[in-house]
Design a protein around this motif. Structure first.
Motif, PDB file in Angstrom:
ATOM      1  N   ALA A   1     -10.811  -0.928   9.427  1.00 49.26           N
ATOM      2  CA  ALA A   1     -11.972  -1.811   9.234  1.00 49.26           C
ATOM      3  C   ALA A   1     -12.040  -2.341   7.802  1.00 49.26           C
ATOM      4  O   ALA A   1     -12.522  -3.453   7.563  1.00 49.26           O
ATOM      5  CB  ALA A   1     -13.260  -1.049   9.572  1.00 49.26           C
TER       6      ALA A   1
ATOM      7  N   GLU B   1     -20.976   7.013  11.571  1.00 50.31           N
ATOM      8  CA  GLU B   1     -22.156   7.671  12.139  1.00 50.31           C
ATOM      9  C   GLU B   1     -21.739   8.729  13.170  1.00 50.31           C
ATOM     10  O   GLU B   1     -22.286   9.838  13.208  1.00 50.31           O
ATOM     11  CB  GLU B   1     -23.080   6.641  12.810  1.00 50.31           C
ATOM     12  CG  GLU B   1     -23.756   5.683  11.841  1.00 50.31           C
ATOM     13  CD  GLU B   1     -22.788   4.675  11.211  1.00 50.31           C
ATOM     14  OE1 GLU B   1     -21.788   4.293  11.867  1.00 50.31           O
ATOM     15  OE2 GLU B   1     -23.013   4.288  10.044  1.00 50.31           O
TER      16      GLU B   1
ATOM     17  N   ALA C   1     -11.898   2.722  17.328  1.00 51.86           N
ATOM     18  CA  ALA C   1     -13.115   1.956  17.017  1.00 51.86           C
ATOM     19  C   ALA C   1     -14.372   2.773  17.334  1.00 51.86           C
ATOM     20  O   ALA C   1     -15.447   2.550  16.773  1.00 51.86           O
ATOM     21  CB  ALA C   1     -13.122   0.647  17.810  1.00 51.86           C
ATOM     22  N   ARG C   2     -14.239   3.735  18.255  1.00 52.22           N
ATOM     23  CA  ARG C   2     -15.394   4.571  18.615  1.00 52.22           C
ATOM     24  C   ARG C   2     -15.764   5.558  17.510  1.00 52.22           C
ATOM     25  O   ARG C   2     -16.857   6.087  17.492  1.00 52.22           O
ATOM     26  CB  ARG C   2     -15.060   5.386  19.886  1.00 52.22           C
ATOM     27  CG  ARG C   2     -14.859   4.543  21.122  1.00 52.22           C
ATOM     28  CD  ARG C   2     -14.226   5.381  22.233  1.00 52.22           C
ATOM     29  NE  ARG C   2     -12.898   5.838  21.870  1.00 52.22           N
ATOM     30  CZ  ARG C   2     -12.426   7.070  22.101  1.00 52.22           C
ATOM     31  NH1 ARG C   2     -13.161   7.945  22.725  1.00 52.22           N
ATOM     32  NH2 ARG C   2     -11.209   7.398  21.727  1.00 52.22           N
ATOM     33  N   TYR C   3     -14.839   5.827  16.612  1.00 52.89           N
ATOM     34  CA  TYR C   3     -15.046   6.874  15.602  1.00 52.89           C
ATOM     35  C   TYR C   3     -15.693   6.277  14.349  1.00 52.89           C
ATOM     36  O   TYR C   3     -15.096   6.222  13.270  1.00 52.89           O
ATOM     37  CB  TYR C   3     -13.708   7.542  15.258  1.00 52.89           C
ATOM     38  CG  TYR C   3     -13.127   8.390  16.364  1.00 52.89           C
ATOM     39  CD1 TYR C   3     -12.577   7.814  17.507  1.00 52.89           C
ATOM     40  CD2 TYR C   3     -13.107   9.768  16.262  1.00 52.89           C
ATOM     41  CE1 TYR C   3     -12.029   8.594  18.516  1.00 52.89           C
ATOM     42  CE2 TYR C   3     -12.556  10.558  17.255  1.00 52.89           C
ATOM     43  CZ  TYR C   3     -12.024   9.967  18.379  1.00 52.89           C
ATOM     44  OH  TYR C   3     -11.482  10.743  19.374  1.00 52.89           O
ATOM     45  N   THR C   4     -16.906   5.816  14.494  1.00 52.54           N
ATOM     46  CA  THR C   4     -17.609   5.201  13.359  1.00 52.54           C
ATOM     47  C   THR C   4     -18.083   6.284  12.383  1.00 52.54           C
ATOM     48  O   THR C   4     -18.179   7.463  12.752  1.00 52.54           O
ATOM     49  CB  THR C   4     -18.851   4.446  13.868  1.00 52.54           C
ATOM     50  OG1 THR C   4     -19.711   5.411  14.468  1.00 52.54           O
ATOM     51  CG2 THR C   4     -18.491   3.361  14.873  1.00 52.54           C
TER      52      THR C   4
ATOM     53  N   ASN D   1     -10.200   4.657  11.651  1.00 53.89           N
ATOM     54  CA  ASN D   1     -11.084   3.515  11.920  1.00 53.89           C
ATOM     55  C   ASN D   1     -11.520   2.847  10.618  1.00 53.89           C
ATOM     56  O   ASN D   1     -11.514   1.619  10.484  1.00 53.89           O
ATOM     57  CB  ASN D   1     -12.293   4.008  12.717  1.00 53.89           C
ATOM     58  CG  ASN D   1     -13.245   2.875  13.046  1.00 53.89           C
ATOM     59  OD1 ASN D   1     -12.819   1.815  13.492  1.00 53.89           O
ATOM     60  ND2 ASN D   1     -14.545   3.083  12.798  1.00 53.89           N
ATOM     61  N   TRP D   2     -11.876   3.670   9.628  1.00 60.16           N
ATOM     62  CA  TRP D   2     -12.352   3.113   8.345  1.00 60.16           C
ATOM     63  C   TRP D   2     -11.228   2.366   7.628  1.00 60.16           C
ATOM     64  O   TRP D   2     -11.449   1.278   7.070  1.00 60.16           O
ATOM     65  CB  TRP D   2     -12.885   4.248   7.457  1.00 60.16           C
ATOM     66  CG  TRP D   2     -13.543   3.764   6.214  1.00 60.16           C
ATOM     67  CD1 TRP D   2     -14.869   3.502   6.015  1.00 60.16           C
ATOM     68  CD2 TRP D   2     -12.903   3.449   4.957  1.00 60.16           C
ATOM     69  NE1 TRP D   2     -15.095   3.055   4.737  1.00 60.16           N
ATOM     70  CE2 TRP D   2     -13.903   3.018   4.064  1.00 60.16           C
ATOM     71  CE3 TRP D   2     -11.584   3.496   4.507  1.00 60.16           C
ATOM     72  CZ2 TRP D   2     -13.626   2.622   2.742  1.00 60.16           C
ATOM     73  CZ3 TRP D   2     -11.292   3.106   3.199  1.00 60.16           C
ATOM     74  CH2 TRP D   2     -12.315   2.681   2.336  1.00 60.16           C
TER      75      TRP D   2
ATOM     76  N   GLY E   1     -12.024   9.057  12.409  1.00 53.10           N
ATOM     77  CA  GLY E   1     -12.947   8.195  11.653  1.00 53.10           C
ATOM     78  C   GLY E   1     -12.273   7.588  10.439  1.00 53.10           C
ATOM     79  O   GLY E   1     -12.535   6.429  10.076  1.00 53.10           O
TER      80      GLY E   1
END
Ligand code: SF4
Length: 1020
Positions: A292, A373, A368-371, A288-289, A285
């Motif tokens: 992003a 949430e 990208a799947r590791y948002t 990903n962060w 995550g």
């Protein structure tokens, strides 16, 4: 009234009684301080190193004894060494109790045997012990060694006797043990590293090129941000952790992510709880962060990582599986996990990062799947806590900000241990924090010399210096071995340091076999055993379980308390014909046959294992070097003789070897060549000295070494100690037992004994001891400068390009005269020269880390890909699979850990530590305790599918219930440390509970996440 030490001594010597002194009014303050001086007035001061954790704190030991022939020196006092650059006089509760370790009533004094079926130890002579053990070994070796395999390849492999090696013994003991074992053909061997930091080596070597802590203890103080995750350094490495506090005083933030609010969390700026076993979700995550939110050190990533490398078109990831999975074998074919290469065998790249199969785009899609949430849902961590960590880490993507990570076994002891660490290594590459002062990936080693013993290759498939032990299929001949283990550069102009493998290997063979190693016999290649599979501890225990192991030699290790599923381990030991335990103190392993009721419920009379218990010296009674977590080889000195008839490990190993060699010389036997051809050039063959062995570790010239640039000059004369590994040769003209240690004992003397603690800048102390490689303190430090050779952050200048060479406060980890324009990149151990976001073909379970549930999952599913719940590349034996539990029977997550006051299973024999933490306990959260009606002080039974322990309950706010995937998850904290060989209260073996399954890459057991039940014992 103030008295000087001299005045005080004079006064007391003059007959002033203590009460009179007090009456004079200068007790207690001043005179109490003087007690130390008084006590030490006639004492001799000796330098040593703490033998517990790998902070490697300096000790001053004081011994009494005037040196006369009949006066035995005795250690009477130990304190911290104020000159030591890391510890600066500090010792934690373990180091402070060392005097009680030396004088523990559990110290072994005489060789003993427990005969088959007996319930007692019997004292025997050293002569009898050595004769009987050598006879057992020879009989077993002659009956079971495999000289050639089915294909006719010489393998000289002896599997039916295994050996476990120590974690605190010196390098000198370690290298002699390596020589002893391999000459006999032993491949079933492991050090404590297998149980602890095996995944560190696997993860960091596959990412950066070397498998070791990148920076130093003191350097932690240079960080702006410190993430503590997968470790608890305030308790497990207390003195080292003071450098994190120093950083905090300078303005750094500390965040702790852990299943428990531990003592590191207590001094952190933020604490974020997490479900044990879900770290990759959290760290994935973060990746990903960072992507992003564009918190990437772009210049670094483009220049110094493989982000732009194009991956083979066969690579893919779908529904929890990477390309190449073979369900029948439960293994991956890793050929597609590689780069695309051009005609010249260089990896193709796309510096624009547009190519759909470049590492950058594949990585971006993967995470990208590791948002946020998903992270909150699967880890149980609060979303805002997770985002705080992301923001703090993200800030360090700036050129002038640096963050570091402190971790230990909270990451390694999982089936995805190596991948936990890999994920963080990737984050540090994305942030440009590798090679930087204050940055890096700081793997905090647990045992005082487990770094050194890993360096010395005391693992099933290793040789010293991270060379590979030959494999029977891949390396049937020396030519095959060198061809397959010597990588070719994957980009033009890269240093590709492993291209020197032939020099390292031939120099090692010359150390093994001396003059018997010649070019004509491939330097004795066939005398080294070849492995067919990895004989890690789980494999060896399974073989033992199936009756295929007859002998076990255990040196400074306590596997009954350390291996998972202790009941099974005890049953396995009962099938052995003989066991040899070499240790300074009594261990549960040696007395596994003794019944202790529920704690060790065995049938003593039915156990026919002959057990030999041989007393060895401890740290205070021997010379030698140990390697701290930061790769410093620190020399220590003997301060006293051991108790009774105890001997050094070197003497014990040498006596065994000589006895075996004599048997082969006299009686012949199977495959005698490796034993008879082994080089054993020690002045006293029965007792090689640490100095002799340390010099061999460094290496020497066996012939004059000419200067290739000017043949009229000689770089080293025959017989001289080498200045470093750069002089090693592949023509047999040099010898070195461990190439990475070359430089530790040169013509200038013992570099490991140096004590210049001057700061060369940023806390570097290059004159203190000696660090591998080449005395570099922060590895990959070329990456602390931008591609043009200027430091990323002028305030953190470690090295820089002067216009002619690299120079600065540290030894450059780079070719000293390779100009920035040369195109050579900083990760010199990788053939492509860059750090790997995508770990080509090195790991067995994927080039990108992916979340898989622990083998015993509290969810019973994996919401990311329900068809692939646990790691598909896990190796688990049928007998162990049958002993896995499920969440309906065992609903809580158990996780083990260490306490500040104890070190593993040693300090229960130490009075001071036993007083500080006398009784076994478990930590239970308030919610679970309320549900079960448990109060602090109640006795509880914690059980898993494999057995149970009973301990006092500590009901605490430190372990909170978490909501994971809509389910309430309770975690139970289980400290290690108890057993029956103790001066404290007897306790249960905590490793009764975890399952015998390991990290996919290294088989380090999964101690940090498994399923348990908890019951209150009424009336206890
Ligand atoms: S246990 Fe570790 S921190 Fe404690 S004194 Fe020893 S080396 Fe230092």
């Amino acid at each position: 009234m103030q008295l000087s030490r001299r005045q005080f001594m004079k006064g007391t010597a003059g007959g002033i009684a203590a009460s009179s002194v007090a009456a004079l009014g200068f007790l207690p303050s001043t005179a109490l301080a003087e007690v130390r001086q008084f006590k030490l007035a006639r004492a001799k001061e000796i330098r040593n190193t703490c033998p517990y954790c790998s902070v490697g704190c300096g000790l001053l030991m004081y011994s009494l004894g005037d040196g006369a022939k009949n006066a035995k020196a005795e250690i009477v006092h130990i304190e911290g060494d104020p000159d030591h650059p890391v510890s600066r006089g500090s010792l934690c509760p373990k180091g402070a109790g060392l005097l009680d370790f030396i004088h523990s009533p559990n110290r072994l004094k005489y060789p003993e045997v427990r005969e088959a079926g007996s319930s007692e130890w019997k004292r025997i002579s050293w002569h009898e012990a050595v004769e009987r053990i050598a006879r057992h070994m020879k009989d077993d070796r002659d009956a079971n060694i495999v000289v050639r395999n089915d294909q006719g390849v010489t393998v000289n492999r002896w599997v039916s006797t295994a050996m476990l090696t120590a974690s605190a013994s010196s390098n000198e003991t370690g290298i002699l043990t390596q020589k002893f074992m391999r000459s006999l053909g032993i491949v079933g061997t492991d050090a404590q590293a297998r149980v602890c930091h095996g995944p560190t080596v696997s993860a960091l070597a596959s990412t950066f090129g070397r498998g070791a802590m990148t920076n130093t203890w003191v350097d932690i103080s240079n960080a702006d941000f410190i993430l503590v995750m997968g470790g608890n350094p305030a308790e497990a490495h207390p003195v080292g952790f003071k450098w994190a506090i120093e950083a905090k005083k300078r303005g750094a933030r500390i965040v702790v992510v852990d299943p428990r609010f531990n003592r590191s969390a207590a001094v952190a700026d933020e604490y974020v709880p997490i479900r044990a076993g879900s770290d990759i979700v959290f760290l994935g995550g973060v990746i990903n962060w960072l992507i992003a939110n564009d918190k990437i050190q772009w210049e670094y990533v483009k220049a110094f990582t493989n982000a732009s490398y194009i991956v083979d078109e066969g690579f893919g990831f779908e529904d929890g599986l990477f390309s190449g999975f073979d369900p029948a074998k439960g293994q991956y074919d890793r050929r597609s996990w590689n780069y695309e290469f051009d005609e010249a065998s260089n990896a193709r790249t796309d510096p624009t990062l547009q190519h759909p199969r470049c590492v950058w785009n594949l990585m971006k899609a993967h995470y990208a799947r590791y948002t946020p949430e998903v992270v909150a849902d699967l880890t149980g961590s609060p979303k805002d806590g997770f985002l705080t960590v992301c923001r703090y880490l993200g800030e360090t993507s700036a050129r002038n900000k640096v963050g570091t990570i402190l971790y230990a076994l909270g990451w390694t002891q999982h089936t995805v241990g190596a991948q936990n660490i890999r994920t963080m290594a990737m984050i540090q590459l994305l942030l440009g924090n590798i090679g930087m002062p204050g940055g890096g990936v700081n793997a905090l080693r647990g045992h005082s010399n487990i770094q050194g013993l890993s360096d010395l290759g005391l693992l099933s498939t290793s040789l010293p210096g991270y060379l590979t032990l030959p494999n029977e299929k891949a390396h049937p001949t020396l030519a095959d071995y060198l061809a397959r283990t010597t990588p070719k550069a994957q980009q033009p102009g890269q240093l590709n340091f492993w291209s020197n493998t032939p020099k390292f290997f031939v120099s090692l063979m010359k150390w093994f076999w001396g003059d018997n190693a010649t070019r004509d016999n491939d330097w004795g290649y066939d005398w080294i055993p070849k492995w067919d599979k990895m004989y890690d501890v789980l494999q060896v225990m399974d073989l033992m379980h199936n009756g295929k192991v007859n002998g076990l030699i255990v040196q400074g290790f306590n596997p009954l308390t350390s291996f998972p599923d202790a009941r099974k381990t005890a049953a396995c030991f009962s099938k052995l014909k003989y066991m040899v335990v070499i240790d300074p103190i009594a261990t549960e392993t040696a007395s596994f046959w003794r019944n202790h009721g529920e704690i060790n419920d065995v049938d003593t009379a039915a156990i026919n294992t002959e057990v030999f218990r041989l007393p060895s010296t401890c740290f205070a009674e021997e010379d030698g070097a140990i390697v701290n977590s930061a790769r410093w080889l620190q020399w220590h000195y003997k301060g006293a003789n051991p108790p009774g008839e105890a001997k050094t490990d070197q003497e014990i190993i040498a006596e065994l070897f000589v006895a075996l060699r004599d048997l082969y010389r006299r009686d012949g036997g199977k495959a005698p060549e490796p034993i008879l051809n082994l080089s054993w050039p020690y002045r006293n063959p029965l007792d090689p000295t640490p100095e002799e062995l340390a010099k061999e570790l460094n290496g020497r010239a066996l012939a004059d070494i000419p200067d290739p640039k000017d043949p009229t000059k000689v770089l080293a004369r025959k017989g001289e100690q080498l200045p470093g590994f750069a002089l090693l040769q592949e023509d047999g003209s040099t010898l070195s037992a461990c190439w990475i240690f070359a430089g530790c004992w040169t013509q200038a003397g013992n570099q490991m004994a140096r004590r210049d603690n001057s700061d060369s800048g940023l806390g570097n102390t290059p004159g203190w001891a000696w660090a591998w490689p080449a005395n570099r303190r922060i590895i990959y430090n070329r990456a602390s400068c931008d591609p043009s050779g200027k430091p990323w952050d002028p305030k953190r200048t470690l090295i820089a390009w002067t216009g002619e060479r690299w120079a600065g406060a540290d030894v450059p980890d780079f070719k000293i005269d390779a100009a920035p324009s040369s195109g050579m990149n900083p990760f010199i151990m990788n053939p492509e020269g860059v750090g790997r976001l995508f770990a080509t073909d090195k790991l067995v379970d994927g080039p990108f880390p992916e979340h898989y549930e622990p083998m015993e999952s509290p969810l019973g599913t994996n919401p990311l890909h329900p068809k692939v719940v646990t790691s598909p590349a896990v190796r688990i034996f049928p007998a162990d699979k049958a002993r896995l539990g499920t969440h309906d029977q065992f609903p809580y997550v158990g996780t083990t850990y260490r306490l500040t006051e104890h070190f593993q299973f040693w300090t229960k024999s130490v009075a001071l530590n036993a007083i500080a933490q006398p009784e076994q306990f478990v930590e239970i959260g308030e919610t679970l305790a309320a549900e079960k009606g448990i109060r602090t002080g109640d006795t509880v039974k914690v059980s898993s599918r494999r057995g149970f322990i009973k301990a006092k309950a500590v009901v605490t706010k430190r372990v909170k219930a978490l909501t994971v995937s809509g389910k309430t998850i309770h975690q139970v904290g289980i400290p290690l440390h108890w057993g029956w060989e103790t001066v404290a209260h007897k306790g249960y073996l905590s490793n009764t509970l975890p399952p015998a399954v390991g990290d996919c890459n290294t088989q380090t057991p999964e101690y940090k996440a498994f399923l348990v039940n908890v019951e209150k014992i009424v009336g206890a």
